[in-house]
Design an enzyme around this catalytic site. Structure first.
Site, PDB file in Angstrom:
ATOM      1  N   SER A 113       0.803  -1.265  -0.080  1.00  0.00           N
ATOM      2  CA  SER A 113      -0.169  -0.137  -0.203  1.00  0.00           C
ATOM      3  C   SER A 113       0.728   1.231  -0.006  1.00  0.00           C
ATOM      4  CB  SER A 113      -0.930  -0.191   1.252  1.00  0.00           C
ATOM      5  OG  SER A 113      -1.930   0.842   1.278  1.00  0.00           O
ATOM      6  N   HIS A 114       0.771   2.067   1.010  1.00  0.00           N
ATOM      7  CA  HIS A 114       1.536   3.315   1.239  1.00  0.00           C
ATOM      8  C   HIS A 114       2.538   3.325   1.828  1.00  0.00           C
ATOM      9  CE1 HIS A 114      -0.967   2.120   4.642  1.00  0.00           C
ATOM     10  NE2 HIS A 114      -0.077   2.683   5.262  1.00  0.00           N
ATOM     11  N   ASP A 277      -2.123   6.589  -3.370  1.00  0.00           N
ATOM     12  CA  ASP A 277      -0.929   6.023  -2.716  1.00  0.00           C
ATOM     13  C   ASP A 277      -0.147   5.229  -3.511  1.00  0.00           C
ATOM     14  OD1 ASP A 277      -3.188   4.159  -2.446  1.00  0.00           O
ATOM     15  OD2 ASP A 277      -2.115   3.409  -0.700  1.00  0.00           O
ATOM     16  N   ASP A 279      -0.734   1.948  -3.973  1.00  0.00           N
ATOM     17  CA  ASP A 279      -1.730   0.758  -4.923  1.00  0.00           C
ATOM     18  C   ASP A 279      -2.790   1.595  -5.281  1.00  0.00           C
ATOM     19  OD1 ASP A 279      -2.421   0.895  -2.315  1.00  0.00           O
ATOM     20  OD2 ASP A 279      -3.169  -1.045  -2.338  1.00  0.00           O
ATOM     21  N   ARG A 282      -5.759   4.762  -1.797  1.00  0.00           N
ATOM     22  CA  ARG A 282      -6.087   5.882  -0.831  1.00  0.00           C
ATOM     23  C   ARG A 282      -6.386   7.019  -1.727  1.00  0.00           C
ATOM     24  NH1 ARG A 282      -2.767   5.550   4.683  1.00  0.00           N
ATOM     25  NH2 ARG A 282      -3.481   3.233   5.075  1.00  0.00           N
ATOM     26  N   LYS A 376     -11.401   0.092  -0.948  1.00  0.00           N
ATOM     27  CA  LYS A 376     -11.222   1.652  -1.507  1.00  0.00           C
ATOM     28  C   LYS A 376     -10.701   1.895  -2.634  1.00  0.00           C
ATOM     29  CE  LYS A 376      -7.469   1.812   1.882  1.00  0.00           C
ATOM     30  NZ  LYS A 376      -7.195   1.407   3.221  1.00  0.00           N
TER      31      LYS A 376
END
Ligand code: G1P
Ligand code: ZN
Length: 543
Positions: A113-114, A277, A279, A282, A376
Site C-alpha cells: 500500500s502506502h 498512494d 496501490d 487511498r 477503497k
C-alpha cells in the site's frame, strides 16, 4: 512440476495484519518465503479446477519476481486461467474490479500500500475473494494455521513468462492472459460518473493537479483524466510507476505529499489537488488553499451522492471505521439512512456492501469507496469530487464549508507515534484497558465521560465478533479520543491516537485544528501516559 518439501517449517506462522502479509523486501527475498505463504493460501482454498485467479501489484520492487513465482504455484494448484496485469501492474481497486467483472474466484494483490518501496522498503501480499474484497478473518486465520504445518510446496518448473505485452500465454495447462490493467477499471468508472459533465468542467479551464506519487495510480489517472476527460497533459504528475516510488513515501497525506500541498497553497494554485498512494486505493483531496480531511470528504460525498449517476436513487446506508470522525453520521441522520461503525480495515465493509446495507464507506486514513468494488478506491474519489464540482458549480472548499455550516465541524486529527518498542506499546494499551471500567461517569477535562470501552463489533450480516478494536473515550459533548495500535507497520509498533471535537459555531471553524484539540491531547496524556510509554514528547506524524 516439482514438489519442494519443507522437512522443518522455516516460516511457520505468517500472520497477515490489517491488510495482508506485509514485511520488509529482504524478508520476502528469503528463499521460499513468499511461496510458503501462497502455498498455505492455496492449501486452504477449494480446488481451483475451472477457476480464474487475478494477479497484479503496484509495481514496487520485487513485484515482478513475486508474480512469476505465484504463476508457477497457481499452475500447480490447477487454476484454469490467471488474468495478470501487463507488466505485473494492477492497482488494488482494479484487482477488485477485474475479479468482479470476470467472475474470478479470487485475486492476489502484491503491494504494501502506502509503505515505502525499493530494496530497503516494504513488500506485501493480500488475497481477495470472489466479491473482490479482502479475505475475511476466518480465511486469513486458516492461512495462518496452515502456514504452521506446511510441509510441501507444489510448483511448476516452467521458466518466467514475458508479461510486458498483451498476450494469452500458457503455463503447463494453465492459460495466462496478460490484460490491459486500466481497461476494465475505466469501463467501471464510465458507468458510475457523469463523464460529460467532468469533461465540460475540465474544458472550462478548471485546473486539477493529481500527484500519483510515482506509484500505480499514474497510468489509471493519465488514461482517464488526460486521455479521456480532456485534462491537459501534465495534470497528472509523478505518473510513471517506479519500483522505489522515486524515494517518496507514497502515502497521500499533507506530510508525505508536501509538494502537492505547496502547489495548492501557492498564489497561482490550481482549483483542485489530489494524491493517490502506492496501490491507488487511498486518496487525499485538496482545494485551493484548503485541505479536506478524509472524514469530511466521506461526509461530502454522502451528502451529494444523488448528483452522481450511479447513486441517483440515493444511498442505502453508509459506514465508517470507528476512529473516523462522526461527520458522516450527521449526514446519514439528515438523509434518514443508517450509518454503521466498523473496526479499522476495509474488510469489515465487505459484508455490509454485499448485503446491500450500505452504498458508501470510508476511513479516516484517506480511504473512501462504494459498492462499485470491494476495496477503497483513490481515483474513484477524485472523479466523484470532480463530478460534484462540475454539477454544483461549487469549488472544493465551499462544498466542505457548507457541510460544516449545516452540521457543525468535526475538528479532527490523528497523531501517530511510530517505532515504539512493541512491549511498551502493549503495556500502554494494557494499562489503558485496565482503567476503562473506572472511567465512565468520571469528570475529565471538565466533562463527564459518557462512554469508555474497548471497541467490539458484531458483524450484522454473519454475526462474527471482533474484539479489542481500539479503546475509545467519549465525553458528554461528543468529543472522542481513540487509541489503537497499527496493524500494518513493519518496524516496531505504532500507536495511533485519534482526536475529535465537534464545533457547532461557524465563527470558530477556522481555528487551527491542533489548537482546538489541545485539551484533548492533554487528556490523552493523562489517561494513557503516552510520553512515558512511547518515550516521545511529540507524535512522529500528525495528520
Ligand atoms: C491503516 C489504516 C487503516 C487502513 C489500513 C490499510 O491501518 O489506519 O484505516 O485500513 O492502514 O490501508 P493500521 O496501520 O492503522 O492498522
Ligand atoms: Zn493503499
Amino acid at each position: 512440476m516439482s514438489l519442494i518439501s519443507l522437512p522443518t517449517q522455516p516460516y511457520a506462522g505468517q500472520r497477515p495484519g490489517t491488510s495482508g502479509l506485509r514485511k520488509k523486501v529482504t524478508v520476502f527475498q528469503q528463499p521460499l518465503y513468499l511461496e510458503n505463504f501462497v502455498q498455505a493460501l492455496f492449501d486452504v482454498l477449494p480446488a481451483a479446477t475451472g477457476q480464474t485467479l487475478v494477479l497484479g501489484g503496484d509495481g514496487r520492487y520485487h513485484n515482478r519476481v513475486a508474480i512469476q513465482s505465484i504463476l508457477r504455484l497457481a499452475a500447480a494448484k490447477g487454476y484454469a486461467r490467471v488474468l495478470v496485469g501487463q507488466g505485473g501492474i494492477l492497482s488494488t481497486p482494479a484487482v477488485s474490479a477485474v475479479i468482479r467483472r470476470h467472475g474470478a474466484s479470487g485475486g492476489i494483490v502484491l503491494s504494501a500500500s502506502h509503505n515505502p518501496g525499493g530494496p530497503e522498503g516494504d513488500f506485501g501480499i493480500k488475497y481477495n475473494v470472489a466479491n473482490g474484497g479482502p479475505a475475511p478473518e476466518a480465511l486469513t486465520e486458516a492461512v495462518y494455521q496452515r502456514s504452521l504445518q506446511l510441509q510441501v510446496i507444489h510448483s511448476s518448473d516452467s521458466p518466467d513468462l514475458p508479461l510486458d505485452a498483451l498476450a494469452t500465454l500458457a503455463l503447463d495447462g494453465m492459460a495466462v492472459e496478460v490484460i490491459d490493467p486500466v481497461a476494465d477499471y475505466a469501463d467501471l468508472m464510465r458507468s458510475v460518473f457523469d463523464f460529460d459533465a467532468i469533461r465540460r468542467l475540465l474544458a472550462s479551464g478548471f485546473r486539477l493537479r493529481l500527484d500519483a506519487m510515482w506509484a500505480v495510480g499514474g497510468p489509471y489517472a493519465r488514461a482517464l483524466l488526460e486521455g479521456e476527460l480532456g485534462a491537459p497533459p501534465g495534470t497528472v504528475v509523478n505518473a510513471e510507476p517506479r519500483e522505489d516510488f522515486g524515494g517518496l513515501h507514497p502515502d497521500p497525506n499533507p506530510v508525505n505529499a508536501a509538494d502537492l500541498i505547496a502547489h495548492l497553497f501557492a498564489a497561482d494554485a490550481p482549483d483542485m489537488g489530489a494524491a493517490t498512494d502506492g496501490d491507488a486505493d487511498r486518496n487525499m483531496i485538496v482545494g485551493r488553499h484548503f485541505v479536506v480531511s478524509p472524514s469530511d470528504s466521506l461526509a461530502v460525498l454522502a451528502a451529494y451522492a444523488r448528483l452522481v449517476p450511479a447513486y441517483q436513487a440515493g444511498l442505502r446506508g453508509v459506514a465508517r471505521s470507528m476512529p473516523s470522525s462522526t461527520a458522516v453520521d450527521r449526514v446519514a441522520q439528515d438523509l434518514g439512512i443508517p450509518c454503521y461503525e466498523t473496526p479499522t480495515g476495509w474488510k469489515f465493509f465487505g459484508n455490509l456492501l454485499d448485503a446491500g446495507l450500505v452504498t458508501l464507506c470510508g476511513e479516516e486514513s484517506y480511504g473512501t469507496g462504494s459498492d462499485h468494488v470491494r476495496e477503497k478506491d483513490g481515483l474513484w474519489a477524485v472523479l466523484f469530487w470532480l463530478n460534484l464540482v462540475a454539477v454544483t458549480g461549487q469549488p472544493v472548499d465551499m462544498l466542505v464549508r457548507e457541510l460544516w455550516l449545516r452540521h457543525g465541524r468535526c475538528v479532527y486529527s490523528r497523531h501517530d507515534y511510530e517505532g515504539i518498542a512493541p512491549e511498551r506499546a502493549q503495556a500502554l494499551m494494557r494499562e489503558l484497558r485496565a482503567a476503562l471500567p473506572y472511567l465512565a461517569g468520571q469528570t475529565l477535562a471538565g466533562q463527564t465521560v459518557a462512554l469508555a470501552d474497548d471497541f467490539a463489533y458484531t458483524d450484522p450480516v454473519d454475526g462474527s465478533v471482533s474484539r479489542q478494536q481500539g479503546v475509545r473515550v467519549i465525553l458528554q459533548d461528543g468529543s472522542r479520543l481513540v487509541f489503537r495500535l497499527s496493524g500494518t507497520g513493519t518496524e516496531g509498533a505504532t500507536l495511533r491516537l485519534y482526536l475529535e471535537r465537534h464545533e457547532p459555531d461557524p465563527a470558530r471553524h477556522d481555528l487551527p485544528v491542533q489548537q482546538a484539540l489541545a485539551p484533548l491531547v492533554m487528556l490523552a496524556e493523562q489517561l494513557a501516559r503516552v510520553r512515558h510509554w512511547t518515550g516521545m514528547a511529540q507524535p512522529s506524524v500528525t495528520t
